[in-house]
Write a protein that holds these residues in place. Structure first.
Motif, PDB file in Angstrom:
ATOM      1  N   GLU A 105      -5.417   0.513  -2.215  1.00  0.00           N
ATOM      2  CA  GLU A 105      -6.220   0.588  -0.995  1.00  0.00           C
ATOM      3  C   GLU A 105      -6.688  -0.784  -0.497  1.00  0.00           C
ATOM      4  O   GLU A 105      -6.916  -0.959   0.698  1.00  0.00           O
ATOM      5  CB  GLU A 105      -7.426   1.511  -1.200  1.00  0.00           C
TER       6      GLU A 105
ATOM      7  N   LEU B 249      -4.213  -1.937   2.037  1.00  0.00           N
ATOM      8  CA  LEU B 249      -4.345  -1.247   3.319  1.00  0.00           C
ATOM      9  C   LEU B 249      -5.558  -1.781   4.082  1.00  0.00           C
ATOM     10  O   LEU B 249      -5.492  -1.988   5.299  1.00  0.00           O
ATOM     11  CB  LEU B 249      -4.467   0.264   3.119  1.00  0.00           C
TER      12      LEU B 249
ATOM     13  N   TRP C 201       0.835  -1.203   0.000  1.00  0.00           N
ATOM     14  CA  TRP C 201       0.000   0.000   0.000  1.00  0.00           C
ATOM     15  C   TRP C 201       0.873   1.257   0.000  1.00  0.00           C
ATOM     16  O   TRP C 201       0.635   2.191  -0.776  1.00  0.00           O
ATOM     17  CB  TRP C 201      -0.931   0.015   1.217  1.00  0.00           C
TER      18      TRP C 201
END
Length: 131
Positions: free
Chosen positions: A101, A104, A95
């Motif tokens: 994303e 993450l 990430w």
């Protein structure tokens, strides 16, 4: 175990891989894709990470060893130490380097969610059964 990205598990090799071994090549393979202009390397590594993620428990825990042929966990102990630590580290690194994303989200669910809720014993992280 060894997995050849072109031909699969070599004859005579165990199909069992650690979580860290199976899921911590994403940064290197994405970098290789970007340097060569060939997306298949990064795509294969991302696919491996997401395949592991799909096999997590309802508490967002992952085991330490998985059979790469059947997709079944062969060791359902979940922890942040050996055989798994690099998987979580690489979720965050991927990430940070590439801005994906999804990575993450997976990191937060595992580290900040499951680890804090399921593994925390006083000031220590314990190993637990993912099931």
């Amino acid at each position: 175990g060894t997995v050849n990205l072109v031909s699969g598990v070599p004859l005579g090799e165990t199909p069992v891989a650690s979580l860290a071994g199976a899921g911590s090549m994403s940064v290197e393979f994405e970098a290789l894709s970007r340097m060569t202009g060939r997306g298949e390397f990064g795509n294969a590594a991302r696919k491996a990470v997401k395949a592991l993620w799909r096999r997590r428990s309802s508490s967002n825990l992952l085991g330490k060893h998985i059979d790469v042929i059947t997709g079944r966990w062969t060791e359902t102990v979940s922890g942040l130490g050996s055989n798994s630590d690099s998987f979580y580290e690489y979720l965050f690194k991927y990430w940070a380097l590439f801005g994906d994303e999804d990575f993450l989200t997976m990191f937060r669910a595992c580290w900040l969610g499951a680890a804090e809720e399921e593994m925390m014993v006083g000031p220590w992280y314990a190993e637990v059964d993912m099931q």
